[in-house]
Design a protein around this motif. Structure first.
Motif, short mmCIF file in Angstrom:
data_model
loop_
_atom_site.label_atom_id
_atom_site.label_comp_id
_atom_site.label_asym_id
_atom_site.label_seq_id
_atom_site.Cartn_x
_atom_site.Cartn_y
_atom_site.Cartn_z
N ARG A 62 -35.98 101.22 -12.89
CA ARG A 62 -35.44 102.18 -13.86
C ARG A 62 -34.12 102.79 -13.37
O ARG A 62 -33.14 102.87 -14.10
CB ARG A 62 -36.46 103.27 -14.14
N VAL A 63 -34.08 103.20 -12.10
CA VAL A 63 -32.86 103.84 -11.60
C VAL A 63 -31.74 102.82 -11.43
O VAL A 63 -30.57 103.13 -11.67
CB VAL A 63 -33.14 104.64 -10.30
N THR A 108 -25.98 100.59 -15.99
CA THR A 108 -25.54 100.96 -17.33
C THR A 108 -24.38 101.95 -17.26
O THR A 108 -23.40 101.83 -18.01
CB THR A 108 -26.70 101.55 -18.15
N VAL A 109 -24.45 102.91 -16.35
CA VAL A 109 -23.34 103.85 -16.17
C VAL A 109 -22.07 103.09 -15.81
O VAL A 109 -21.00 103.32 -16.38
CB VAL A 109 -23.68 104.91 -15.09
N CYS A 135 -31.33 100.18 -13.33
CA CYS A 135 -30.89 99.93 -14.69
C CYS A 135 -29.96 101.05 -15.16
O CYS A 135 -28.92 100.79 -15.75
CB CYS A 135 -32.11 99.82 -15.61
N THR A 136 -30.31 102.27 -14.84
CA THR A 136 -29.47 103.41 -15.21
C THR A 136 -28.12 103.34 -14.51
O THR A 136 -27.06 103.52 -15.14
CB THR A 136 -30.18 104.74 -14.87
N ALA A 137 -28.12 103.05 -13.22
CA ALA A 137 -26.86 102.97 -12.46
C ALA A 137 -25.94 101.87 -12.99
O ALA A 137 -24.73 102.08 -13.15
CB ALA A 137 -27.15 102.75 -10.98
#
Length: 94
Positions: A75-76, A82-83, A78-80
Motif C-alpha cells: 500500500r505505501v 503514485t505521488v 503504491c502511494t509513493a
C-alpha cells in the motif's frame, strides 16, 4: 527521472485515448502455498515470488515479513509511486 516518467505517462495517455480497450488488462494470478510453521510462498508472473511467515507468538517461525506487513508495504509503495507519477508531468522529482 521525472522527465522520463512524464514522457512515458504522456505516451500511455495518447495510446489509451486512441485505443481505450488497451487501458484495462486482466491481473496476473498469485498462487500461495502454505508451508511449515505458518510460512507461505506466493508466486506470480515472470518467476516473481514472495515469502511470508507469521510471528513466533502465534506459532510461526518469524523467518520472513508477516502477510500484514507485506500488505502495508504494498500500500505505501503504491502511494509513493503514485505521488511520483502525479508529480512528474509538473516537472517535479520526488
Amino acid at each position: 527521472m521525472a522527465d522520463h516518467i512524464a514522457e512515458r505517462l504522456e505516451s500511455l495517455e495518447g495510446l489509451y485515448a486512441d485505443q481505450p480497450h488497451r487501458a484495462t488488462a486482466a491481473d496476473a494470478p498469485a498462487t500461495a502455498v502454505l508451508g511449515p510453521d505458518l510460512t507461505c510462498e506466493v508466486t506470480g508472473p515472470d518467476g516473481w515470488s514472495i515469502r511470508t511467515a507469521m510471528m513466533k507468538a502465534v506459532g510461526g517461525d518469524a523467518s520472513a515479513p508477516t502477510p500484514g506487513w507485506v500488505m502495508r508495504a504494498a500500500r505505501v509503495s503504491c502511494t509513493a509511486t503514485t505521488v511520483a507519477m502525479r508529480a512528474a508531468p509538473a516537472g517535479l522529482a520526488v
